[in-house]
Motif scaffolding. Structure first.
Motif, PDB file in Angstrom:
ATOM      1  N   ARG A 151     -29.433   2.352  26.822  1.00 20.02           N
ATOM      2  CA  ARG A 151     -30.537   2.940  27.574  1.00 20.02           C
ATOM      3  C   ARG A 151     -30.068   3.825  28.724  1.00 20.02           C
ATOM      4  NH1 ARG A 151     -35.453   1.645  26.538  1.00 20.02           N
ATOM      5  NH2 ARG A 151     -36.240   1.936  28.645  1.00 20.02           N
ATOM      6  N   ASN A 152     -28.827   3.663  29.126  1.00 25.70           N
ATOM      7  CA  ASN A 152     -28.310   4.450  30.243  1.00 25.70           C
ATOM      8  C   ASN A 152     -27.103   5.307  29.885  1.00 25.70           C
ATOM      9  OD1 ASN A 152     -30.196   3.578  32.156  1.00 25.70           O
ATOM     10  ND2 ASN A 152     -29.039   1.722  32.561  1.00 25.70           N
ATOM     11  N   GLN A 153     -26.705   5.292  28.583  1.00 20.23           N
ATOM     12  CA  GLN A 153     -25.542   6.099  28.194  1.00 20.23           C
ATOM     13  C   GLN A 153     -25.743   6.703  26.808  1.00 20.23           C
ATOM     14  OE1 GLN A 153     -21.265   4.974  28.893  1.00 20.23           O
ATOM     15  NE2 GLN A 153     -21.220   4.843  26.672  1.00 20.23           N
ATOM     16  N   ILE A 154     -25.521   8.010  26.702  1.00 20.11           N
ATOM     17  CA  ILE A 154     -25.586   8.683  25.412  1.00 20.11           C
ATOM     18  C   ILE A 154     -24.174   8.890  24.871  1.00 20.11           C
ATOM     19  CG2 ILE A 154     -27.742   9.912  25.879  1.00 20.11           C
ATOM     20  CD1 ILE A 154     -26.016  12.388  26.536  1.00 20.11           C
ATOM     21  N   HIS A 155     -24.098   9.125  23.564  1.00 19.81           N
ATOM     22  CA  HIS A 155     -22.837   9.499  22.938  1.00 19.81           C
ATOM     23  C   HIS A 155     -22.985  10.886  22.339  1.00 19.81           C
ATOM     24  CE1 HIS A 155     -19.197   9.555  20.636  1.00 19.81           C
ATOM     25  NE2 HIS A 155     -19.838   9.567  19.475  1.00 19.81           N
ATOM     26  N   ILE A 156     -22.099  11.798  22.732  1.00 20.97           N
ATOM     27  CA  ILE A 156     -22.063  13.138  22.146  1.00 20.97           C
ATOM     28  C   ILE A 156     -20.801  13.207  21.300  1.00 20.97           C
ATOM     29  CG2 ILE A 156     -22.053  15.618  22.579  1.00 20.97           C
ATOM     30  CD1 ILE A 156     -23.193  15.014  25.378  1.00 20.97           C
ATOM     31  N   ASP A 157     -20.950  13.340  19.988  1.00 25.43           N
ATOM     32  CA  ASP A 157     -19.771  13.274  19.127  1.00 25.43           C
ATOM     33  C   ASP A 157     -19.109  14.643  18.997  1.00 25.43           C
ATOM     34  OD1 ASP A 157     -21.076  14.730  17.097  1.00 25.43           O
ATOM     35  OD2 ASP A 157     -20.500  13.319  15.534  1.00 25.43           O
ATOM     36  N   PHE A 158     -18.034  14.705  18.230  1.00 21.22           N
ATOM     37  CA  PHE A 158     -17.199  15.903  18.125  1.00 21.22           C
ATOM     38  C   PHE A 158     -17.879  17.056  17.398  1.00 21.22           C
ATOM     39  CE2 PHE A 158     -16.206  12.576  15.107  1.00 21.22           C
ATOM     40  CZ  PHE A 158     -16.484  13.180  13.894  1.00 21.22           C
ATOM     41  N   ASN A 159     -19.048  16.810  16.799  1.00 16.54           N
ATOM     42  CA  ASN A 159     -19.852  17.875  16.205  1.00 16.54           C
ATOM     43  C   ASN A 159     -21.044  18.248  17.077  1.00 16.54           C
ATOM     44  OD1 ASN A 159     -19.192  16.310  13.105  1.00 16.54           O
ATOM     45  ND2 ASN A 159     -18.367  18.283  13.716  1.00 16.54           N
ATOM     46  N   GLY A 160     -21.216  17.553  18.196  1.00 15.64           N
ATOM     47  CA  GLY A 160     -22.336  17.817  19.085  1.00 15.64           C
ATOM     48  C   GLY A 160     -23.554  16.964  18.823  1.00 15.64           C
ATOM     49  N   PHE A 161     -23.462  16.002  17.876  1.00 15.24           N
ATOM     50  CA  PHE A 161     -24.592  15.116  17.632  1.00 15.24           C
ATOM     51  C   PHE A 161     -24.784  14.189  18.831  1.00 15.24           C
ATOM     52  CE2 PHE A 161     -23.940  16.380  13.248  1.00 15.24           C
ATOM     53  CZ  PHE A 161     -25.231  16.378  12.733  1.00 15.24           C
ATOM     54  N   VAL A 162     -26.034  14.037  19.253  1.00 18.74           N
ATOM     55  CA  VAL A 162     -26.360  13.146  20.362  1.00 18.74           C
ATOM     56  C   VAL A 162     -26.908  11.860  19.774  1.00 18.74           C
ATOM     57  CG1 VAL A 162     -27.783  12.821  22.418  1.00 18.74           C
ATOM     58  CG2 VAL A 162     -26.802  15.062  21.917  1.00 18.74           C
ATOM     59  N   MET A 163     -26.143  10.778  19.938  1.00 17.39           N
ATOM     60  CA  MET A 163     -26.469   9.501  19.328  1.00 17.39           C
ATOM     61  C   MET A 163     -26.382   8.383  20.357  1.00 17.39           C
ATOM     62  SD  MET A 163     -24.342   9.859  15.752  1.00 17.39           S
ATOM     63  CE  MET A 163     -22.831  10.276  16.625  1.00 17.39           C
ATOM     64  N   PRO A 164     -26.937   7.220  20.041  1.00 21.17           N
ATOM     65  CA  PRO A 164     -26.853   6.100  20.985  1.00 21.17           C
ATOM     66  C   PRO A 164     -25.441   5.575  21.207  1.00 21.17           C
ATOM     67  CG  PRO A 164     -28.698   5.805  19.476  1.00 21.17           C
ATOM     68  CD  PRO A 164     -27.895   6.956  18.949  1.00 21.17           C
ATOM     69  N   CYS A 165     -24.587   5.557  20.160  1.00 18.17           N
ATOM     70  CA  CYS A 165     -23.245   5.007  20.311  1.00 18.17           C
ATOM     71  C   CYS A 165     -22.339   5.527  19.198  1.00 18.17           C
ATOM     72  CB  CYS A 165     -23.280   3.476  20.307  1.00 18.17           C
ATOM     73  SG  CYS A 165     -23.792   2.760  18.726  1.00 18.17           S
ATOM     74  N   PRO A 166     -21.007   5.467  19.380  1.00 18.30           N
ATOM     75  CA  PRO A 166     -20.080   5.998  18.369  1.00 18.30           C
ATOM     76  C   PRO A 166     -20.227   5.389  16.973  1.00 18.30           C
ATOM     77  CG  PRO A 166     -18.938   5.719  20.450  1.00 18.30           C
ATOM     78  CD  PRO A 166     -20.307   5.105  20.627  1.00 18.30           C
ATOM     79  N   PRO A 167     -20.365   4.049  16.834  1.00 23.44           N
ATOM     80  CA  PRO A 167     -20.446   3.502  15.467  1.00 23.44           C
ATOM     81  C   PRO A 167     -21.579   4.075  14.625  1.00 23.44           C
ATOM     82  CG  PRO A 167     -19.992   1.747  17.018  1.00 23.44           C
ATOM     83  CD  PRO A 167     -20.312   2.970  17.831  1.00 23.44           C
ATOM     84  N   MET A 168     -22.616   4.576  15.257  1.00 21.11           N
ATOM     85  CA  MET A 168     -23.723   5.147  14.489  1.00 21.11           C
ATOM     86  C   MET A 168     -23.320   6.444  13.804  1.00 21.11           C
ATOM     87  SD  MET A 168     -27.226   4.339  16.521  1.00 21.11           S
ATOM     88  CE  MET A 168     -27.811   2.644  16.600  1.00 21.11           C
ATOM     89  N   GLY A 169     -22.179   7.002  14.203  1.00 19.73           N
ATOM     90  CA  GLY A 169     -21.694   8.208  13.560  1.00 19.73           C
ATOM     91  C   GLY A 169     -20.571   7.964  12.581  1.00 19.73           C
ATOM     92  N   TYR A 170     -20.233   6.680  12.337  1.00 17.76           N
ATOM     93  CA  TYR A 170     -19.159   6.379  11.394  1.00 17.76           C
ATOM     94  C   TYR A 170     -19.505   6.839   9.985  1.00 17.76           C
ATOM     95  CZ  TYR A 170     -16.763   3.395  14.828  1.00 17.76           C
ATOM     96  OH  TYR A 170     -16.097   2.926  15.920  1.00 17.76           O
ATOM     97  N   ASP A 171     -20.791   6.883   9.680  1.00 20.78           N
ATOM     98  CA  ASP A 171     -21.239   7.305   8.351  1.00 20.78           C
ATOM     99  C   ASP A 171     -22.288   8.405   8.534  1.00 20.78           C
ATOM    100  OD1 ASP A 171     -21.338   6.394   5.295  1.00 20.78           O
ATOM    101  OD2 ASP A 171     -23.379   6.839   5.929  1.00 20.78           O
ATOM    102  N   TYR A 172     -22.204   9.444   7.703  1.00 19.53           N
ATOM    103  CA  TYR A 172     -23.099  10.586   7.876  1.00 19.53           C
ATOM    104  C   TYR A 172     -24.566  10.210   7.695  1.00 19.53           C
ATOM    105  CZ  TYR A 172     -25.007  15.276   7.705  1.00 19.53           C
ATOM    106  OH  TYR A 172     -25.741  16.406   7.969  1.00 19.53           O
ATOM    107  N   SER A 173     -24.840   9.184   6.914  1.00 20.80           N
ATOM    108  CA  SER A 173     -26.233   8.776   6.721  1.00 20.80           C
ATOM    109  C   SER A 173     -26.859   8.312   8.028  1.00 20.80           C
ATOM    110  CB  SER A 173     -26.319   7.651   5.681  1.00 20.80           C
ATOM    111  OG  SER A 173     -25.577   6.517   6.096  1.00 20.80           O
TER     112      SER A 173
END
Length: 466
Positions: free
Chosen positions: A345-367
């Motif tokens: 609720r107080n921290q976003i994750h911006i991944d290496f492609n620019g996707f804004v997600m709640p946390c890194p593990p949510m980007g482990y799979d493209y789905s």
């Protein structure tokens, strides 16, 4: 008397939270009641408190603010510093960003979730980095954690650091493999008067080189830890556990403690990316829990060499106290209105492609990643107002229980509270934001929760959350 906001603080506001006072150094924050905050805004050092512009109630509040350390009282007028005055951000509050500034790396990790050794990901061009920093500044982001890939591998690393400093965004942590940390790097930090915390990956005494895929990596990493210790910079270490390094856990904890590491976080290798090619080394959930529980008595017998988190099922604070982080709420209360994850609720994750997600593990799979937007397709300010990201972080446990009726009647429903959303998405690989976290389910329903409690009692440990 002229009341003035102390130079340690700035005044900021966001949608739904318009009354924030922020410590300029630590970026700790507090949202004050509106009446008190309205008086604090008047403490600009220019108006005499005895003026008819103020009433007795306001003067009383000023004195209370001085007692609490927010303002000072002077005999003569003076100006507050640039940047201290109130600023409002037309978006929801987000304190910090966990930002992967690159997908490239100088290691060839066998378990890399982004497959950096195969060069399957790129990195932002410099102008994109500056744009992201500008967007974070416009949204009032106070802190940033820099990660990658290997963030120090970027040729423009120091330009990014300087741009963040100029935007008044504090670099809270740097995640690194440590191979590029040397005297020259530390001199650049010191020149900028920066003292971030470092998270340096270390995967076991005698095992680190194999998992990192670079001969001599362990020696270089230990050298980096020693250099950071000499500079008295705070360091934590994550350890990726697999079948080949479980024997080294005991020696690793002792080694890192001797190098001044403040905290060791032990987690299993995620079955994604490069790790799909080392399935014979992946621990099953039962194997993982058995290894970790067997280690707890050794950890206590050695005097708890450093605080340690064992994959969320045990957090050793010292030789007499512990907690179980995976436990979220006690049974017997109504937790339906609790958020599915408080951390995001107080921290976003911006991944290496620019996707804004709640946390890194949510980007482990493209789905999972595809459920969210990039910062280039939709500005961060919009993402922090509505859309998939804000909808998810506002999701409540009642929504999870509705999607998983078996969990709703489980005897451990509150303690588990749906487990970890990131782990569920990473392990299930189906992009279901409300999927079941089978690792949490195994811990509670498989009897491991009871084993930890029983073992802790046998070792005379106090559960500080109980």
């Amino acid at each position: 008397m002229f009341y003035k906001l102390k130079k340690d603080y700035v005044l900021r506001g966001w949608k739904l939270l318009p009354t924030g006072v922020i410590n300029r150094e630590t970026r700790e924050y507090k949202f004050l009641p509106k009446k008190i905050f309205s008086v604090l805004k008047l403490c600009d050092g220019q108006i005499d408190s005895e003026s008819e512009l103020f009433d007795d109630d306001q003067r009383k509040i000023m004195e209370e603010l001085r007692a609490e350390g927010y303002v000072e009282a002077n005999e003569t007028p003076s100006l507050i510093e640039d940047g201290q005055a109130y600023k409002f951000y037309d978006n929801r509050f987000m304190r910090s960003a966990h930002w992967s500034i690159t997908g490239k790396c100088n290691c060839k990790c066998r378990h890399c979730y982004m497959s950096a050794p195969q060069h399957k990901v790129e990195e932002f061009i410099h102008e994109q980095c500056i744009e992201i920093i500008s967007q974070m500044e416009q949204c009032g982001i106070q802190k940033v954690i820099l990660t990658g890939g290997e963030p120090l591998f970027r040729k423009d690393f120091w330009e990014i650091v300087d741009a963040l400093t100029n935007a008044d965004i504090k670099i809270e942590k740097i995640y690194s493999n440590g191979l590029l940390i040397n005297e020259k790097f530390l001199a650049e930090l010191e020149k900028r008067n920066l003292r971030p915390e470092f998270q340096i990956s270390f995967d076991g005494v005698g095992c680190h080189d194999w998992l990192r895929g670079v001969e001599g990596a362990e020696k270089l990493t230990l050298r980096a830890l020693k250099l950071l210790q000499e500079k008295n910079l705070p360091v934590t270490c994550p350890m990726a556990l697999y079948k080949g390094n479980v024997f080294s856990l005991r020696d690793t904890a002792k080694k890192l403690s001797g190098l001044g590491v403040k905290y060791l976080k032990v987690t299993p290798i995620a079955t994604s990316g490069e790790a799909l090619g080392m399935s014979d080394q992946i621990l099953s959930t039962s194997e993982l829990y058995n290894v970790l529980i067997d280690y707890i008595p050794q950890y206590i017998a050695e005097g708890a060499p450093l605080p340690i988190s064992l994959s969320g099922i045990f957090y050793g604070i010292n030789a007499s106290e512990y907690k179980i982080p995976i436990v979220k709420a006690p049974e017997g209360i109504d937790c339906d209105k609790n958020c599915v994850c408080e951390y995001i609720r107080n921290q976003i994750h911006i991944d290496f492609n620019g996707f804004v997600m709640p946390c890194p593990p949510m980007g482990y799979d493209y789905s999972g990643k595809k459920l969210f937007s990039t910062i280039f397709d939709k500005p961060l300010k919009e993402l922090l107002n509505d859309g998939a990201y804000m909808n998810f972080i506002n999701t409540r446990l009642k929504d999870y229980f509705k999607a998983n009726p078996t969990c709703a009647v489980c005897e451990y429903k509150n303690r588990c509270s749906g487990g970890c959303r990131g782990l569920a998405m990473a392990n299930n690989g189906d992009g279901d934001l409300l999927g079941v976290d089978n690792t949490a389910c195994k811990f509670f329903k498989g009897g491991y929760y009871d084993k930890v409690i029983t073992l802790a009692e046998k070792l005379n440990l106090k559960n500080i959350d109980a």
